[in-house]
Design a protein around this motif. Structure first.
Motif, short mmCIF file in Angstrom:
data_model
loop_
_atom_site.label_atom_id
_atom_site.label_comp_id
_atom_site.label_asym_id
_atom_site.label_seq_id
_atom_site.Cartn_x
_atom_site.Cartn_y
_atom_site.Cartn_z
N GLY A 126 4.72 -10.90 0.57
CA GLY A 126 5.68 -11.92 1.00
C GLY A 126 6.64 -11.45 2.06
N GLY A 127 6.17 -10.58 2.97
CA GLY A 127 7.01 -10.11 4.05
C GLY A 127 7.93 -8.96 3.70
N THR A 128 7.84 -8.48 2.47
CA THR A 128 8.69 -7.39 1.98
C THR A 128 7.82 -6.19 1.62
OG1 THR A 128 10.35 -8.94 1.13
CG2 THR A 128 10.33 -6.74 0.17
N ILE A 129 8.35 -4.99 1.84
CA ILE A 129 7.64 -3.79 1.39
C ILE A 129 7.68 -3.73 -0.13
CG2 ILE A 129 7.59 -1.26 1.44
CD1 ILE A 129 8.93 -1.46 4.23
N ASP A 130 6.51 -3.78 -0.74
CA ASP A 130 6.39 -3.77 -2.19
C ASP A 130 6.42 -2.34 -2.71
OD1 ASP A 130 5.61 -5.43 -4.71
OD2 ASP A 130 4.16 -3.77 -4.69
N ALA A 131 5.72 -1.44 -2.03
CA ALA A 131 5.64 -0.04 -2.48
C ALA A 131 5.12 0.82 -1.35
CB ALA A 131 4.72 0.08 -3.70
N VAL A 132 5.50 2.09 -1.37
CA VAL A 132 4.93 3.11 -0.49
C VAL A 132 4.06 4.00 -1.37
CG1 VAL A 132 5.37 4.94 1.18
CG2 VAL A 132 6.93 2.98 1.04
N LEU A 133 2.75 3.94 -1.15
CA LEU A 133 1.77 4.49 -2.07
C LEU A 133 1.05 5.70 -1.46
CD1 LEU A 133 0.25 1.02 -3.01
CD2 LEU A 133 1.84 2.36 -4.42
N PRO A 134 0.38 6.49 -2.28
CA PRO A 134 -0.44 7.56 -1.73
C PRO A 134 -1.46 7.02 -0.73
CG PRO A 134 -0.21 7.84 -4.10
CD PRO A 134 0.38 6.50 -3.76
N TYR A 135 -1.78 7.84 0.24
CA TYR A 135 -2.65 7.43 1.34
C TYR A 135 -3.99 6.89 0.86
CZ TYR A 135 -5.56 7.88 5.54
OH TYR A 135 -6.41 7.64 6.58
N ASP A 136 -4.55 7.51 -0.17
CA ASP A 136 -5.90 7.15 -0.62
C ASP A 136 -5.91 6.07 -1.70
OD1 ASP A 136 -4.82 8.65 -2.62
OD2 ASP A 136 -6.39 10.19 -2.64
N THR A 137 -4.78 5.35 -1.86
CA THR A 137 -4.75 4.25 -2.82
C THR A 137 -5.81 3.21 -2.44
OG1 THR A 137 -2.39 4.55 -3.20
CG2 THR A 137 -3.32 2.41 -3.79
N GLY A 138 -6.55 2.73 -3.40
CA GLY A 138 -7.57 1.71 -3.13
C GLY A 138 -6.96 0.39 -2.72
N ALA A 177 14.28 1.05 7.26
CA ALA A 177 13.55 2.10 6.55
C ALA A 177 12.26 1.54 5.97
CB ALA A 177 14.40 2.70 5.42
N ILE A 178 11.28 2.44 5.81
CA ILE A 178 10.04 2.09 5.13
C ILE A 178 10.19 2.53 3.68
CG2 ILE A 178 7.54 2.46 5.01
CD1 ILE A 178 7.52 2.88 8.02
N GLU A 179 10.65 1.59 2.87
CA GLU A 179 10.81 1.82 1.43
C GLU A 179 10.79 0.47 0.72
OE1 GLU A 179 14.46 3.86 0.71
OE2 GLU A 179 15.73 2.22 1.42
N ALA A 180 10.48 0.51 -0.55
CA ALA A 180 10.34 -0.72 -1.33
C ALA A 180 11.63 -1.54 -1.27
CB ALA A 180 10.00 -0.39 -2.78
N GLY A 181 11.46 -2.87 -1.10
CA GLY A 181 12.57 -3.79 -1.08
C GLY A 181 13.08 -4.13 0.31
N ARG A 182 12.66 -3.36 1.32
CA ARG A 182 13.07 -3.67 2.69
C ARG A 182 12.08 -4.66 3.32
NH1 ARG A 182 17.58 -0.17 4.81
NH2 ARG A 182 17.75 1.48 3.25
N ASP A 183 12.53 -5.29 4.40
CA ASP A 183 11.61 -6.14 5.15
C ASP A 183 10.47 -5.30 5.71
OD1 ASP A 183 13.15 -8.37 4.68
OD2 ASP A 183 14.06 -8.43 6.68
N ALA A 184 9.29 -5.90 5.78
CA ALA A 184 8.10 -5.20 6.26
C ALA A 184 8.07 -5.22 7.78
CB ALA A 184 6.84 -5.82 5.66
N ASP A 185 9.03 -4.50 8.38
CA ASP A 185 9.20 -4.42 9.83
C ASP A 185 8.74 -3.03 10.28
OD1 ASP A 185 10.47 -6.84 9.45
OD2 ASP A 185 12.48 -6.09 9.96
N PHE A 186 7.81 -2.97 11.23
CA PHE A 186 7.22 -1.69 11.62
C PHE A 186 7.00 -1.63 13.13
CE2 PHE A 186 5.33 -3.11 7.55
CZ PHE A 186 5.86 -2.14 6.69
N ALA A 187 6.99 -0.41 13.63
CA ALA A 187 6.49 -0.11 14.96
C ALA A 187 5.39 0.93 14.80
CB ALA A 187 7.60 0.42 15.86
N VAL A 188 4.27 0.72 15.47
CA VAL A 188 3.16 1.68 15.45
C VAL A 188 3.15 2.39 16.79
CG1 VAL A 188 0.68 1.98 15.18
CG2 VAL A 188 1.89 0.23 13.83
#
Length: 447
Positions: free
Chosen positions: A30-42, A376-387
């Protein structure tokens, strides 16, 4: 594992988080960071995966110092063009300055006009500063209650007659009013008396312009600002610091508990007075770009935390206003689209990491404005990113820039760091220079 509503996972071997850069998978719901997970998460069935390989996933940048000039001077810039340039440069949130638009943001009705103009045009999330001028002390609290993030003032002439500067008595009165409701005053700090006493010569010589805006003008203004803030227990922020001489004064004030923060800008940290050609008024800004030794001291101030953040002070104009005469040309640097690669190019030379850049250009500006869902990239923040492809390079071609008037002091420079894409609340808004339709929201201060 992530929650059941996750619909997007962004994965990279290098994700910049508050705990450092690491391989990770970022789950978005829903546009929000839900979790930051291990890289190999399925990846659950029905969830879209975006894998960026070794490109770096940064928090979307937050630029709290942008002159959009819309409405009224829309030929200079505009919400559509400014926010396109921001999105292309990895900026996902910006705050618009209260002047150079007509009307200026000095009363609630003027704020509403600006919001109506911005709403359909914003490619990134957009908020607004109010203005503090001699005649509007009564308007400050209503503006704050209407959602502005704080108030900007000048201590010397702003360059536009509808936004006059504050003298010391007016500064104290406005600061006391703003402190009374817990607001933030952000200040263009150059002392008018030092400016008036400096030599004023017209012509194309950059050395003459530099002499007309001496460091003492900044240093004296900042000293006075700190004294007022200390006496009133007010929260103040120094805009676009260019004089490194002021750093010890600011550091001492912070140690004493004075509530002062400071920003600098890409042009002060990447360009030097020694390289400015005569007549090249695309380099003109106030306060001015200073010498290389001064720049190194500003980098040291960033490294030790005296300077809190880096923001653009994007202040464009029409090309005809950039006459070859430094005295009469409009002062302002256009850099919205280029701030991240410009800073990264110089930061990497000095041993800084993208963790540092994310702190200076995302986390700290978000904290300054109280944007608790940004930065910040952490749970609860908006899913805003630059690649970002940090090792890729490009040469700046003004014709490829999205701001309205394609004038830039960075023309012809080769920079490190190519912004591959930008994401706003889980939606890709820019991809390799191709911009989506506007989906930005208008932001108001958390009440």
């Amino acid at each position: 594992m992530s929650g059941p509503d996750v619909n997007l996972i962004l994965r990279s071997t290098r994700v910049v988080t508050p705990e450092g850069t690491r391989p990770a998978a970022v789950a978005v719901a829903g546009g929000t960071i839900d979790a930051v997970l291990p890289y190999d998460t399925g990846t659950p069935a029905g969830t879209r995966l975006e894998d960026f390989g070794d490109d770096v996933l940064l928090p979307g940048l937050v630029d709290t110092h942008v002159h959009v000039n819309d409405p009224g001077r829309t030929a200079w810039e505009g919400f559509y063009t400014a926010t396109r340039a921001a999105a292309a440069g990895g900026i996902t949130t910006l705050l618009d300055m209260p002047l150079n638009s007509l009307p200026p943001t000095t009363a609630v009705e003027n704020l509403r006009i600006k919001q109506q103009v911005a709403a359909p045009k914003a490619h990134v999330d957009t908020g607004f500063w109010g203005g503090a001028i001699p005649s509007n002390v009564k308007d400050l609290r209503p503006l704050y209650e209407a959602g502005v993030f704080g108030f900007k003032c000048f201590l010397s002439p702003s360059g536009v007659e509808e936004f006059p500067e504050l003298d010391q008595e007016q500064l104290a009165r406005s600061m006391a009013e703003i402190a009374g409701f817990g607001g933030l005053l952000i200040v263009h700090a150059e002392d008018p008396h030092h400016l008036a006493e400096a030599p004023q010569r017209s012509g194309p010589a950059y050395a003459d312009f530099l002499a007309s805006r001496p460091r003492d003008a900044e240093n004296t203004a900042i000293e006075g600002l700190i004294a007022h803030a200390k006496r009133l227990n007010a929260r103040v922020h120094v805009l676009h610091l260019s004089s490194s001489d002021a750093l010890p004064l600011i550091a001492a004030a912070k140690r004493e508990g004075v509530r002062v923060t400071v920003e600098s800008c890409p042009h002060f940290l990447t360009l030097t007075a020694e390289e400015v050609p005569d007549g090249a008024t695309e380099f003109k800004c106030c306060p001015p770009i200073r010498e290389a030794a001064n720049q190194e001291a500003l980098w040291a101030g960033l490294a030790d935390g005296t300077i809190d953040c880096i923001v653009s002070d994007h202040s464009p104009c029409t090309t005809d206003l950039k006459t070859p005469d430094f005295a009469s040309a409009w002062g302002g640097i256009s850099s919205l689209q280029l701030g991240l690669p410009a800073i990264w190019t110089e930061a990497r030379k000095r041993g800084h990491s993208l963790d540092d850049v994310a702190r200076w250009m995302s986390a700290a500006p978000a904290a300054l404005a109280g944007l608790t869902r940004k930065g910040a990239i952490e749970a609860g923040r908006d899913a805003d990113f630059a690649v970002l492809a940090p090792d890729a390079t490009f040469t700046v071609d003004p014709a490829e820039l999205f701001h309205r008037n394609q004038v830039t002091a960075y023309a012809g420079k080769t920079l490190h760091g190519v912004v591959r894409s930008s994401w706003l609340r889980g939606v890709r808004i820019a991809s390799d220079g191709v911009l989506a339709e506007p989906v930005g929201r208008l932001l108001e201060r958390d009440h």
